[in-house]
Scaffold this motif. Structure first.
Motif, short mmCIF file in Angstrom:
data_model
loop_
_atom_site.label_atom_id
_atom_site.label_comp_id
_atom_site.label_asym_id
_atom_site.label_seq_id
_atom_site.Cartn_x
_atom_site.Cartn_y
_atom_site.Cartn_z
N VAL A 76 -33.01 6.77 -21.00
CA VAL A 76 -32.77 7.84 -19.82
C VAL A 76 -31.44 8.68 -20.13
N VAL A 120 -36.01 11.78 -19.62
CA VAL A 120 -36.58 10.54 -20.18
C VAL A 120 -36.89 10.90 -21.69
N ALA A 160 -36.85 10.06 -12.55
CA ALA A 160 -36.74 11.40 -13.18
C ALA A 160 -37.75 12.28 -12.13
N ALA A 197 -38.23 4.14 -14.60
CA ALA A 197 -37.44 5.35 -15.42
C ALA A 197 -38.22 6.78 -14.99
#
Length: 66
Positions: free
Chosen positions: A3, A62, A52, A48
């Motif tokens: 990330v 990502v 996002a 993650a």
């Protein structure tokens, strides 16, 4: 998977570190920061992607490794 967070775009809503505290933290002003190298450990991929997807400024990238 990694990330990245664009600190110039971040407005400090805090959704990233609320949704993925294992990947993101906050600086002294409440803006998001990537913890460590940004490497996403196995099992944390969904966190993650969720962080996002919930960033209002789309400041989180990502990176899928090939």
């Amino acid at each position: 998977m990694k990330v990245q967070l664009d600190s110039a775009t971040c407005q400090g809503h805090g959704r990233c570190y609320d949704l993925a505290p294992d990947l993101f933290g906050e600086d002294e002003e409440g803006y998001g920061t990537v913890l460590g190298t940004g490497e996403v450990l196995p099992g944390a991929e969904q966190h993650a992607r969720l962080a996002a997807a919930n960033c209002p400024e789309r400041a989180i990238n990502v990176l899928e490794e090939e």
